[in-house]
Design an enzyme around this catalytic site. Structure first.
Site, PDB file in Angstrom:
ATOM      1  N   GLU A 236       7.057   2.889   8.395  1.00 22.37           N
ATOM      2  CA  GLU A 236       7.687   3.594   7.282  1.00 22.37           C
ATOM      3  C   GLU A 236       6.780   4.652   6.673  1.00 22.37           C
ATOM      4  OE1 GLU A 236       9.796   1.065   4.442  1.00 22.37           O
ATOM      5  OE2 GLU A 236       9.654  -0.589   5.835  1.00 22.37           O
TER       6      GLU A 236
HETATM    7  C1  LIG Z   1       7.938   2.005  -0.532  1.00 21.53           C
HETATM    8  O1  LIG Z   1       6.864   2.129  -1.431  1.00 21.53           O
HETATM    9  C2  LIG Z   1       7.061   3.101  -2.405  1.00 21.53           C
HETATM   10  C3  LIG Z   1       5.763   3.246  -3.209  1.00 21.53           C
HETATM   11  O2  LIG Z   1       5.245   1.976  -3.564  1.00 21.53           O
HETATM   12  C4  LIG Z   1       8.263   2.680  -3.289  1.00 21.53           C
HETATM   13  O3  LIG Z   1       8.531   3.680  -4.253  1.00 21.53           O
HETATM   14  C5  LIG Z   1       9.497   2.540  -2.380  1.00 21.53           C
HETATM   15  O4  LIG Z   1      10.587   2.051  -3.142  1.00 21.53           O
HETATM   16  C6  LIG Z   1       9.210   1.581  -1.274  1.00 21.53           C
HETATM   17  N1  LIG Z   1      10.348   1.547  -0.352  1.00 21.53           N
HETATM   18  C7  LIG Z   1      10.844   0.412   0.125  1.00 21.53           C
HETATM   19  C8  LIG Z   1      12.011   0.547   1.033  1.00 21.53           C
HETATM   20  O5  LIG Z   1      10.373  -0.674  -0.147  1.00 21.53           O
END
Ligand SMILES: *[C@@H]1O[C@H](CO)[C@@H](O)[C@H](O)[C@H]1NC(C)=O
Ligand SMILES: *[C@@H]1O[C@H](CO)[C@@H](O)[C@H](O)[C@H]1NC(C)=O
Ligand SMILES: *[C@@H]1O[C@H](CO)[C@@H](O)[C@H](O)[C@H]1NC(C)=O
Length: 320
Positions: free
Chosen positions: A161
């Protein structure tokens, strides 16, 4: 229908069912169908690995995550507060992992995650090195000093990701697949962003070497948002389904406990989405971002044919 008739119909049905069960390994759709779940990133939600597997509802557990690797970095696990890999604190997981495997649950090592500890794979040679290290450390077995103790995990999952991490994931998948043999099936899977194609893993997916691709329908964007209506979500599912390489399976990634506003609520998911997607020819099951207390709602007859067999057999018996 007359009683005699219904008796012979029952006998015929029983025969047909036993044949179906006996030959089920030959039928593509039943091979990998089940629920997969990530374990390792949320101590409170995850519970113990052993208990998770003992529920009987999960066919695959992805250990999340091998968070550090690539471009010469030493491989390192991050299982958040569950245990400290650096001090050997995760070796005791080996007995729980084996207990899962003894129940028929496949346990995969998940690489990546939503973190910044890894970034990419630098070269094709680097991909080969990461694959070799990961295989020797986590899959090969006979390695009691490994970070998870003496385990032989069933495969590798890619959950890449990190934004813009474009490099060499297809080379990594090919290198991991080279460990497959008639004696050893190495499961390979990926978690993909909901927008088709996945910018990081697109090329890895088109190798056709993955057993299944789980699309994250909890990514916060319009193509996956329940706000935009389930028709839009099903359109995205169909786009993935029609582009997936032959023989690969598609999982619907769902995060029921997420607070993200776009997430489909359980009743919408089970009533409006699951009955439709589970009739796709390449439907493999549901991927859960983390353990879900109400996972049993994914097991009405139409939902899934669970490789663990338990619920499947129960539902067949209740039909008869
Ligand atoms: C991934 O990490 C970012 C920063 O911590 C956060 O804003 C985002 O919601 C996260 N995405 C998922 C799918 O967990
Ligand atoms: C492990 O991951 C968590 C969550 O992404 C992070 O907060 C933590 O700093 C990481 N731990 C190590 C030792 O890198
Ligand atoms: C699980 O089901 C119960 C009973 O229907 C409900 O109250 C609870 O909110 C559900 N939990 C989740 C996380 O959906």
């Amino acid at each position: 229908m007359k009683a005699a008739h219904s008796q012979s119909t029952k006998t015929l049905l029983l025969w047909t069912l036993s044949l179906l069960i006996a030959f089920s390994p030959l039928m593509r759709s039943s091979e990998a169908c089940g629920v997969s779940v990530y374990w390792g990133q949320n101590l409170a939600q995850d519970g113990s690995l052993r208990e998770l597997c003992e529920t009987g509802y999960y066919s695959y557990v992805n250990l999340a995550y091998l968070a550090t690797f690539g471009c010469g970095q030493k491989l390192a696990l991050n299982l958040t507060d569950h245990c400290d890999p650096a001090s050997g604190g995760c070796r005791s997981l080996s007995t729980e992992i084996q207990a899962c495997q003894n129940r028929g649950v496949k346990v995969l090592l998940s690489l990546g995650g939503n973190n910044t500890e890894y970034q990419e794979i630098c070269t094709a040679e680097d991909a080969k090195k990461v694959a070799d290290n990961a295989y020797n450390t986590f899959l090969k077995g006979s390695n009691p000093d490994g970070p998870l103790g003496d385990v032989s995990l069933d495969g590798v999952d890619l959950d890449i990701e990190y934004p813009g991490s474009m490099g060499h994931w297809d080379d990594l998948v090919r290198a991991l697949a080279s460990y497959r043999s008639p004696q050893r099936k190495v499961y390979l899977s990926a978690s993909a962003s909901c927008s088709y194609p996945d910018t990081n893993l697109g090329k890895a997916i088109t190798t056709g070497l993955l057993d299944y691709v789980a699309v994250r329908f909890y990514d916060d964007n319009l193509q996956c948002s329940c706000y935009a209506g389930t028709a839009r979500i099903l359109e995205t599912w169909n786009k993935w389904s029609s582009s997936l390489p032959e023989g690969n399976q598609l999982f619907y990634g769902w995060w029921p406990s997420s607070n993200a506003g776009s997430q489909c609520k359980p009743e919408v998911f089970t009533n409006e989405i699951l009955p439709v997607i589970s009739s796709s020819p390449d439907y493999g099951g549901v991927m859960l971002r983390e353990a879900y207390e109400n996972v049993s709602i994914l097991y009405p007859a139409a939902a899934c044919c669970n490789t663990a067999g338990l619920h499947r057999k129960e539902s067949l018996i209740s039909v008869l």
